[in-house]
Design a protein around this motif. Structure first.
Motif, PDB file in Angstrom:
ATOM      1  N   ASP A   1       0.845  -1.188   0.000  1.00  0.00           N
ATOM      2  CA  ASP A   1       0.000   0.000   0.000  1.00  0.00           C
ATOM      3  C   ASP A   1       0.891   1.252   0.000  1.00  0.00           C
ATOM      4  N   LEU A   2       1.395   1.603  -1.188  1.00  0.00           N
ATOM      5  CA  LEU A   2       2.310   2.743  -1.270  1.00  0.00           C
ATOM      6  C   LEU A   2       1.641   4.052  -0.889  1.00  0.00           C
TER       7      LEU A   2
ATOM      8  N   SER B   1      -6.759   2.335  -3.552  1.00  0.00           N
ATOM      9  CA  SER B   1      -6.438   2.198  -4.973  1.00  0.00           C
ATOM     10  C   SER B   1      -6.087   0.749  -5.295  1.00  0.00           C
ATOM     11  N   PRO B   2      -6.094   0.371  -6.593  1.00  0.00           N
ATOM     12  CA  PRO B   2      -5.674  -0.992  -6.944  1.00  0.00           C
ATOM     13  C   PRO B   2      -4.302  -1.319  -6.383  1.00  0.00           C
ATOM     14  N   GLY B   3      -3.433  -0.306  -6.350  1.00  0.00           N
ATOM     15  CA  GLY B   3      -2.181  -0.429  -5.643  1.00  0.00           C
ATOM     16  C   GLY B   3      -1.082  -1.161  -6.366  1.00  0.00           C
ATOM     17  N   VAL B   4      -0.190  -1.690  -5.552  1.00  0.00           N
ATOM     18  CA  VAL B   4       1.030  -2.322  -6.017  1.00  0.00           C
ATOM     19  C   VAL B   4       1.084  -3.724  -5.427  1.00  0.00           C
TER      20      VAL B   4
ATOM     21  N   ASP C   1       2.584  -2.334 -10.795  1.00  0.00           N
ATOM     22  CA  ASP C   1       1.549  -1.321 -10.619  1.00  0.00           C
ATOM     23  C   ASP C   1       0.255  -1.879 -11.203  1.00  0.00           C
ATOM     24  N   LEU C   2      -0.747  -2.112 -10.349  1.00  0.00           N
ATOM     25  CA  LEU C   2      -1.974  -2.734 -10.825  1.00  0.00           C
ATOM     26  C   LEU C   2      -2.910  -1.759 -11.531  1.00  0.00           C
TER      27      LEU C   2
ATOM     28  N   ALA D   1       9.917  -0.312  -2.010  1.00  0.00           N
ATOM     29  CA  ALA D   1       9.104  -0.681  -3.171  1.00  0.00           C
ATOM     30  C   ALA D   1       8.860   0.492  -4.110  1.00  0.00           C
ATOM     31  N   ARG D   2       9.055   1.717  -3.625  1.00  0.00           N
ATOM     32  CA  ARG D   2       8.837   2.892  -4.483  1.00  0.00           C
ATOM     33  C   ARG D   2       9.897   2.984  -5.569  1.00  0.00           C
TER      34      ARG D   2
END
Length: 415
Positions: A299-300, A306-309, A323-324, A367-368
């Motif tokens: 959860d960035l 959001s769909p998120g990562v 990236d989803l 993760a960023r």
């Protein structure tokens, strides 16, 4: 008479998701009693097995009481405790600050392949290749040093995994005999048996909202369940368009309980809409024929909306960050051997992930950016399990070298 099951899971109208009428059977206590000092093993502090003498050990603590590979490890949600399970048919609750054994968890006749604390930290479950699921419970309210055996749950042929409900003392288990079992604790009542897969159920999860269950099997099928029903809400199989993953090996669900990401032995990854019951994306960054061994959402944004990562780890040694929103690869994180476990940090450092590998190391990443934050070394064999503890400040690992190690997840101020 089965007692009324507490309202752990409710829908928007507040309805109880399972009531006493849904209980299939009561499991009697086999008469085990409170653990005493004679049951406890010796202190597990000590040197690691001899091996690669040039391996730098940057761990804080060792736990070396297991006699064989450590297959399972789980940190307590709030206390400096871990529970581990291993090839020696034993589990241990131990203190991560000094390696002291708190309780030796006995009663299995084969390897303990699952071990975890309940979401409130008041119970521990161990699951074995002998098909047994054994439950211990905290005694008293002063500290977490005293635990008693509560009950043994039976049903599965061989336990592959265990999952506690995110908010209640409800336990889910996947078996090699194609069934999934749901029990309520402390009563030990069987709440549901899910049958529908035709092969070992390799992975399963409660949705984070606690209302649904997703399971996936070696037979290539994924099923989405309402816990109140033994019939799935939907099923995806290799015959469905775009869903052929060969054997499904890993699964994760996003924070809003709307998407599942599943990986298989083919090296393929699929994104599934849980509301639509269909594949909405395919992620193809892993080598063909390399099994996807771990999946975790990140959860960035810190919002969970959001769909998120998502991060996927495979036997190709890669952890791919996706990236989803765009279904595109953000970064590739590299190990020298198979990625065996992926962990995501809680807020406010939810951008940090930890990967564990058969290359004997764990690594913390941002993760960023895909940047390596810290490498964790000290194991002399593949790392088979890992868990974050103390709000993500430490990671505890279990290895093929019989050892459990405790590391800080980020660079220490001292070095």
């Amino acid at each position: 008479m089965a007692q009324e099951i507490e309202e752990y899971v409710s829908d928007e109208e507040g309805d109880v998701f399972i009531d006493s009428g849904d209980v299939l059977a009561e499991v009697p206590d086999d008469g085990d009693h409170v653990m005493d000092e004679d049951d406890e093993a010796e202190d597990g502090v000590g040197d690691l097995p001899s091996g690669d003498s040039d391996v730098k050990d940057n761990s804080l603590q060792h736990f070396t009481t297991h006699n064989g590979s450590v297959f399972a490890i789980s940190c307590h949600p709030t206390e400096p405790l871990a529970v581990s399970g291993g090839e020696d048919d034993l589990g241990y609750i131990w203190d991560i600050t000094d390696g002291e054994v708190i309780v030796k968890l006995t009663g299995h006749a084969d390897s303990v392949c699952s071990a975890s604390f309940s979401s409130d930290g008041q119970m521990v479950a161990t699951g074995g290749m002998d098909g047994r699921v054994r439950i211990w419970r905290r005694v008293g309210t002063v500290d977490f040093r005293n635990w008693e055996f509560l009950t043994e749950l039976q049903g599965p042929d061989e336990v592959i995994w265990l999952r506690w409900h995110p908010r209640g003392t409800i336990l889910l288990a996947g078996s090699n005999d194609s069934t999934v079992w749901l029990w309520q604790l402390p009563s030990g009542n069987t709440m549901q048996v899910f049958a529908g897969h035709s092969g070992p159920v390799q992975c399963g999860e409660f949705t984070p909202d606690g209302k649904r269950i997703v399971t996936a099997s070696e037979d290539g099928t994924l099923m989405y369940w309402d816990p109140r029903s033994s019939t799935p809400l939907f099923k995806l199989s290799p015959q469905d368009a775009r869903f052929d993953l060969e054997n499904i090996t890993s699964l994760a669900i996003n924070a809003s309980s709307t998407l599942a990401v599943v990986g298989g032995t083919s090296g393929s990854v699929r994104v599934v809409s849980l509301s639509k019951g269909e594949v909405v994306g395919a992620l193809g960054g892993h080598a063909e024929g390399e099994s996807i061994e771990a999946v975790q959402f990140v959860d960035l944004a810190g919002t969970g909306s959001s769909p998120g990562v998502v991060v996927t780890g495979g036997t190709d040694g890669k952890a791919c960050v996706w990236d989803l929103t765009t279904m595109r690869l953000r970064a590739t994180l590299e190990h020298q051997d198979a990625v065996t476990s992926l962990l995501t940090h809680p807020a406010p450092k939810s951008h940090l992930i930890v990967s564990a590998s058969a290359d004997n190391t764990l690594r913390t990443w941002d993760a960023r950016t895909g940047a390596l934050v810290k490498e964790h070394t000290g194991h002399h064999g593949p790392i088979l399990s890992a868990s974050l503890g103390l709000q993500g400040s430490i990671v505890v690992s279990g290895g093929d070298d019989s050892a459990c190690l405790v590391f800080t997840t980020e660079i220490d101020e001292s070095g």
